[in-house]
Motif scaffolding. Structure first.
Motif, mmCIF file in Angstrom:
data_model
loop_
_atom_site.group_PDB
_atom_site.id
_atom_site.type_symbol
_atom_site.label_atom_id
_atom_site.label_comp_id
_atom_site.label_asym_id
_atom_site.label_seq_id
_atom_site.Cartn_x
_atom_site.Cartn_y
_atom_site.Cartn_z
ATOM 1 N N TYR A 14 0.979 -1.339 -0.041
ATOM 2 C CA TYR A 14 0.165 -0.110 0.006
ATOM 3 C C TYR A 14 1.007 1.139 -0.002
ATOM 4 O O TYR A 14 1.762 1.328 0.925
ATOM 5 C CB TYR A 14 -1.005 0.048 1.225
ATOM 6 N N ILE A 15 0.583 2.158 -0.986
ATOM 7 C CA ILE A 15 1.693 3.187 -1.036
ATOM 8 C C ILE A 15 1.009 4.389 0.005
ATOM 9 O O ILE A 15 -0.015 4.767 -0.245
ATOM 10 C CB ILE A 15 1.571 3.810 -2.498
ATOM 11 N N THR A 16 1.735 4.733 1.084
ATOM 12 C CA THR A 16 1.496 5.675 1.889
ATOM 13 C C THR A 16 2.574 6.745 2.115
ATOM 14 O O THR A 16 3.458 6.867 1.273
ATOM 15 C CB THR A 16 1.121 4.808 3.419
ATOM 16 N N LEU A 17 2.553 7.434 3.196
ATOM 17 C CA LEU A 17 3.358 8.387 3.412
ATOM 18 C C LEU A 17 4.345 8.370 4.879
ATOM 19 O O LEU A 17 3.795 7.673 5.654
ATOM 20 C CB LEU A 17 2.957 9.752 3.495
ATOM 21 N N GLN A 18 5.477 8.583 4.691
ATOM 22 C CA GLN A 18 6.422 8.614 5.821
ATOM 23 C C GLN A 18 7.267 10.131 6.043
ATOM 24 O O GLN A 18 7.041 10.620 5.174
ATOM 25 C CB GLN A 18 7.496 7.615 5.718
#
Length: 788
Positions: A614-618
């Motif tokens: 799942y492409i998420t943010l950091q």
């Protein structure tokens, strides 16, 4: 000789040998089966005639080349006649057969939507059932300014509001590039990096014939690289009666509050072989007020022109060509750092269609298309443009972007046997994107004084391409219809090495050191598949179960953005692309129960989905922002892979209380969690529902409809991504229409009658105030339509 003729001859001989004293006059059931959409006859349809009383064995036959069937030798009594054909929804009808008489039955079978909840506006999660439908009449009655507003009328489907138009689709928690959009078969992408111009925003509602929404991995024959999909078909070229040289429609309307008005029109005609259609639209609007009287910037100006021509090569073949141009100017976006100065898009396509209805090859379709969209936005009208309300020197910020896309598709449908249908084909596209962000710091409040100036590439000449092949089989397995689809895609992604900044190469992939320019290229081979089973539980009840997996490659923004705001957050911080992102893979299961009676219909379904990679943010605390603005209190962030899970479902029911009065109810719920951040997934919908009542006499001269909608508070939010809780609300809409005569009809009504002050949970936040964009207060609307 047709099989029913042979059957009739044998029956005659047998009955001739029976003694007259034992003979009993018998009856028959005859009829015809057609395609409900095209009106063409359907050969080889299974027709079963079953007695409702004496327990006699069912009698069966199949339709001939012209869709006709006959079952004779039936004893007097009541029978149920069923028509079933792979790829079409079954139909049944109860008849009473009398001695020495023939009862006629006509069936118009509706093609199944390939999806467990497909919208014409069709909402689809699977490959056979679960389809709500919004057709032309529904679209016109909805009085939308934008295609995204239509999606909000469907359970489990919504849209992100960033401004007055350009609402961005969200399907069961899937958003942005997770949802593929097709217009007349063309894979459609926005030009703006921040999706100001969502893929639906370049197609006006007045030109839409239908919308279909696949709520999951069941649209694999439409295209690749998506976890859900939306398909729009514009006004049909050949729905004009043959010989009608000139016909058309002119419509105008006005909405209060928005202060918007529109004028739309169409002209079409058809001879024996040639058909044409021209559609045009002009729409404009102004700022609107919320329920508490707050003014929200909402100016927009849209102009659109589309044309289609077609030529029939014979009864079964035709060539089509189409094109269009749309321009939007001066569009306010209170949910973005910038406003749109203009969007300009031009499209063209060519097509070939063959449909026989008989034989092994039932149809062939080939299509080629291309389009270009240009997009310019700037901060004029924002607080950063002048120093009075901004804690810093004035800025001049702009984004210039464009996208050019070429694509094509070919597909054929085969009928190897009476119970089996196959669909095989290939499709692909190539999209080239480019975007830059020039900005200037104004010294001493005088923009003519030279100040700090810099121009950065957001998308450094990005090219993405997808070429895929697919196969789908639909087969009757006794009472069960099974539909299976498999797809394989080759994906390419790359960026112009000469335009990539050294800073981007240093920061794009943490932990592995600086990237080489060669690392910007990406190659993937992805395989997706889905299966749907549909079984009748009784005469009225049907159960559908499906499951599948689909793959979505990272978007240009996710791979190559150089510190640009994300679509995966409600904060305006800067985000850094990661060219090495792995593709998302969704695993989904669906279950749906449907009932159809003469006066009652009911549908309820649920789903479970897990997305790996799942492409998420950091957080990226080691990165310096490109624009050190006071509003960027958070970030920068970078894209990363993780895991997310979603569960939810929808239900709807309608009851014909009286012949002219229908009551309906619907509701939906969604739960989602981002396991990477250990918080709810972004954009999880709260519990919502609608209750509606519609009065429409059988003659259809007028209708009156009221809808009461309710949404609970949403406190399950992704706070790390800037999402904030929203309160629950209730709205009441009233609308009606009247056919005056001589081709004239009028419509009108009021939305949000109680002038409720509310915010849709998906709406973007004002980057300067930090508050979500509120919805409109009370709107009165009226329109006049003239058909000739």
């Amino acid at each position: 000789m047709d099989r029913y003729v042979v059957f009739a001859c044998i029956s005659f001989i047998v009955f001739a040998l029976i003694p007259a004293a034992a003979a009993q006059p018998s009856g028959a059931v005859t009829g015809r089966v057609t395609n409900g959409e095209t009106g063409r006859p359907l050969p080889s349809v299974n027709v079963i005639v079953e007695s409702t009383g004496d327990g006699a064995q069912p009698r069966g036959t199949s339709t001939g080349p012209q869709g006709r069937f006959a079952v004779d030798g039936l004893a007097p009594g009541k029978y149920v006649v069923r028509a079933r054909f792979v790829g079409f929804a079954p139909r049944s009808r109860e008849v009473e057969v009398s001695a020495a008489e023939s009862v006629g039955v006509q069936f118009a079978l509706a093609p199944r939507t390939v999806g467990l909840d497909a919208v014409e506006v069709t909402a689809a999660p699977t490959v056979s059932e679960t389809a709500e439908q919004l057709r032309k009449a529904d679209i016109q009655e909805a009085n939308p300014r934008d295609g995204g507003e239509l999606l909000r009328t469907m359970s489990g489907v919504s849209a992100v509001r960033r401004g007055p138009v350009g609402l961005d689709p969200v399907v069961r928690g899937l958003r942005s590039r997770q949802v593929g959009v097709y217009v007349d078969g063309m894979r459609t992408f926005p030009a703006g990096p921040a999706r100001m111009d969502s893929p639906l925003s370049h197609t006006g509602p007045s030109t839409m014939q239908s919308i279909e929404v696949a709520k999951g991995p069941y649209a694999l024959t439409w295209g690749g690289g998506q976890l859900s999909a939306i398909r729009v078909e514009t006004n049909d070229l050949f729905n004009v009666a043959r010989g009608e040289r000139l016909s058309g429609q002119l419509q105008t309307g006005y909405d209060s509050n928005f202060g918007s008005y529109d004028v739309t029109g169409t002209v079409s005609g058809r001879s024996d072989a040639f058909a044409y259609r021209v559609d045009g639209a002009y729409r404009t609007g102004n700022d609107y007020e919320t329920g508490d009287g707050t003014s929200v910037p909402a100016d927009f100006l849209n102009r659109e022109l589309r044309a289609k021509v077609g030529y029939k090569l014979g009864d079964n073949q035709r060539l089509t060509a189409g094109g269009g141009y749309q321009r939007q100017d001066d569009v306010d976006y209170p949910g973005r750092l910038l406003n749109a100065q203009f969007f300009k898009t031009g499209r063209a396509r060519l097509g070939y269609e063959y449909a026989s209805g008989t034989g092994l090859v039932r149809s062939v379709e080939a299509k080629a298309y291309g389009y270009q969209t240009l997009h310019t936005m700037n901060n004029e009208g924002k607080v950063t443009y002048a120093s009075e309300n901004f804690p810093g020197p004035p800025l001049r910020v702009a984004v210039n972007a464009d996208i050019t896309t070429l694509g094509g598709r070919v597909v054929t449908q085969l009928a190897p046997s009476q119970d089996l249908r196959l669909k095989v084909g290939a499709d692909g596209y190539r999209a080239h994107r480019d975007a830059e962000r020039p900005f200037q710091v104004v010294k001493n409040g005088d923009p003519t004084t030279p100040g700090f100036y810099e121009s950065k590439q957001i998308w450094p000449g990005v090219v993405t391409a997808d070429a895929g092949v697919f196969a789908q089989a639909m087969r009757l397995l006794g009472p069960v219809e099974a539909t299976g689809t498999v797809r394989a895609d080759m994906v390419w992604a790359g960026a112009d090495e000469e335009q990539v900044t050294d800073v981007y190469l240093d920061i794009a992939k943490p932990g592995n050191g600086a990237l080489d320019a060669d690392a910007l290229d990406r190659r993937e081979f992805n395989v997706s598949g889905a299966l749907m089973l549909t079984a009748p539980l009784s005469e009225a009840w049907t159960l559908s179960a499906g499951g599948g997996t689909a793959v979505r490659s990272a978007s240009a923004l996710e791979r190559y953005a150089d510190r640009f705001p994300s679509n995966k957050a409600q904060t305006s911080a800067e985000f850094i692309g990661n060219p090495r992102l792995d593709p998302e893979r969704s695993w989904q299961a669906d279950l749906e129960l449907e009932a159809r009676y003469d006066r009652v219909s009911f549908t309820a379904g649920g789903f479970a989905r897990r997305i790996s990679n799942y492409i998420t943010l950091q957080d990226a605390p080691d990165v310096e922002p490109m624009l050190p603005l006071p509003i960027f209190a958070e970030g920068p962030f970078r894209y990363a892979n993780g895991t997310a899970t979603f569960y939810g479902g929808e239900m709807s029911a309608s009851v014909a209380v009286l012949r002219s009065l229908t009551a309906s109810v619907s509701g939906s719920y969604l739960w989602g969690k981002n396991l990477e951040t250990d918080q709810p997934a972004l954009g999880v919908a709260p519990l919502s529902g609608d209750i509606g009542v519609r009065y429409e006499p059988p003659q259809g001269r007028f209708y009156i409809e009221g809808t009461l909608g309710g949404v609970t508070e949403q406190d399950r939010v992704a706070s790390i991504l800037g999402e904030t809780p929203t309160e629950g609300y209730v709205t009441l809409d009233l609308r009606g229409g009247l056919a005056v005569g001589r081709g004239i009809s009028v419509e009108g009504g009021v939305t949000n009658l109680t002038d409720a002050d509310y915010v849709n949970h998906l709406n973007a936040k004002n980057p300067y105030s930090g508050t979500p964009i509120p919805e409109t207060g009370r709107i009165f609307f009226a329109g006049v339509n003239y058909a000739f």
